[in-house]
Structure formats: structure tokens, C-alpha cells
Design an enzyme around this catalytic site. Structure first.
Site, PDB file in Angstrom:
ATOM      1  N   HIS A  92       0.836  -1.195   0.000  1.00  0.00           N
ATOM      2  CA  HIS A  92       0.000   0.000   0.000  1.00  0.00           C
ATOM      3  C   HIS A  92       0.878   1.255   0.000  1.00  0.00           C
ATOM      4  O   HIS A  92       0.640   2.190  -0.774  1.00  0.00           O
ATOM      5  CB  HIS A  92      -0.930  -0.032   1.224  1.00  0.00           C
ATOM      6  CG  HIS A  92      -1.960   1.023   1.227  1.00  0.00           C
ATOM      7  ND1 HIS A  92      -1.906   2.106   2.081  1.00  0.00           N
ATOM      8  CD2 HIS A  92      -3.076   1.181   0.484  1.00  0.00           C
ATOM      9  CE1 HIS A  92      -2.955   2.870   1.865  1.00  0.00           C
ATOM     10  NE2 HIS A  92      -3.683   2.341   0.897  1.00  0.00           N
ATOM     11  N   ASP A  93       1.909   1.269   0.850  1.00  0.00           N
ATOM     12  CA  ASP A  93       2.852   2.393   0.862  1.00  0.00           C
ATOM     13  C   ASP A  93       3.519   2.562  -0.499  1.00  0.00           C
ATOM     14  O   ASP A  93       3.688   3.678  -0.989  1.00  0.00           O
ATOM     15  CB  ASP A  93       3.942   2.184   1.917  1.00  0.00           C
ATOM     16  CG  ASP A  93       3.465   2.416   3.335  1.00  0.00           C
ATOM     17  OD1 ASP A  93       2.338   2.933   3.528  1.00  0.00           O
ATOM     18  OD2 ASP A  93       4.221   2.076   4.272  1.00  0.00           O
TER      19      ASP A  93
END
Length: 164
Positions: A92-93
Site C-alpha cells: 500500500h505504501d
């Protein structure tokens, strides 16, 4: 005598611009960078697996200049209640940071958040009974946190990175 010098002078004059103009930046990312980024930030398990493989072999992708940095699940536990969400948070990052850098974050945030939720649910699929229910509830909470607060968090991370 003039003809003898005319040809070498003309050749040199034509070659000069080629030597003065660089062939291209050695640090320029390959033209398919956004296509690769997109392929690694989809909701499918094949997208997740491709990203995981690339993450384990980052050197092979160095020409792309991807930002692999992560703070995992930010201020939330990486493994809440023992559920291993850390890798889902790292992907996600990756999506947030690389789409922000490309200036395409707003157009892709919803899909990146959806991929995160699918990754979390895949973690939960390995459980059964009340553990699976608890995992799915936690996954839903994590997903809604990024859905609601994700833009603010991405902006703060970019500000922190710029300040350092």
C-alpha cells in the site's frame, strides 16, 4: 584545395551537435514505468505476487527509480492481534508513494486502497472460525482508515520525506 577541406569541415559541423546534446539521462526511468506500477497495484493475487517478487529483487528494478520505502502500517500495529498485515501495508505504501511521485495519486488512490483491502482479506483467508471473523473485522477497519485518512497520511509522509 577548397574541396579537400570542405568535406571534413562539413562532417565535423554535422557531428558537433551530436556531441553537444546528451543522448539522454542515464537516470531516466524506462518508458513503461507507469505500466509496471499499475500492474503491481491491482487487486488481483497475481498483481500482489508480482510486486512481492519484485520487492525481493529490487536491484533488478533499480532503473525504474521506484520508492520502496515503507513505514508499514504507519501508526497502526503491523500485525494487529497477530494477523500479519505488514506486507499488505508495505505494498500500500509502495502504491501511495510512487503514484504521489508520478503526480497521479488522486486518480489511483481508490484502486490502491481496494488492493490493500484485498491483500488484507487474503491474509484473513488463512484463518477460520472466530479468528477469521476477527481478522476480517480488523481488515475492514484498516481499509476504512486508509480510505478516509489515506490522503492526509500520504501528504504527511511526503512532507516528512521532503523535510529530511
Amino acid at each position: 584545395m577548397r574541396r579537400r577541406y570542405a568535406l571534413p569541415v562539413a562532417a565535423a559541423a554535422l557531428a558537433l551537435p551530436a556531441t553537444l546534446v546528451p543522448a539522454g539521462s542515464a537516470s531516466a526511468a524506462p518508458a513503461d514505468k507507469l505500466q509496471v506500477l499499475s500492474s503491481w497495484t491491482q487487486t488481483s493475487v497475481s498483481s500482489y505476487n508480482a510486486w512481492t517478487s519484485a520487492r525481493q529483487n529490487q536491484g533488478q528494478w533499480s532503473a525504474y527509480g521506484f520508492d520502496w520505502s515503507t513505514d508499514y502500517c504507519s501508526s497502526s500495529p503491523d500485525n494487529p492481534f497477530g494477523f500479519p498485515f505488514q506486507t499488505a501495508c508495505a505494498r500500500h505504501d509502495f502504491g501511495y508513494r510512487n503514484y504521489k511521485a508520478a503526480g497521479l495519486f488522486d486518480a489511483n488512490k481508490s484502486r490502491i486502497d481496494s488492493a490493500f483491502y484485498e491483500d488484507l482479506k487474503r491474509v484473513c483467508s488463512g484463518y477460520s472460525g472466530s479468528s477469521k471473523t476477527a481478522c476480517n473485522s480488523t481488515a475492514w477497519t484498516y481499509y476504512h482508515a486508509v480510505d478516509i485518512f489515506g490522503l492526509k497520511g500520504a501528504d504527511e509522509a511526503a512532507s516528512d520525506k521532503a523535510a529530511s
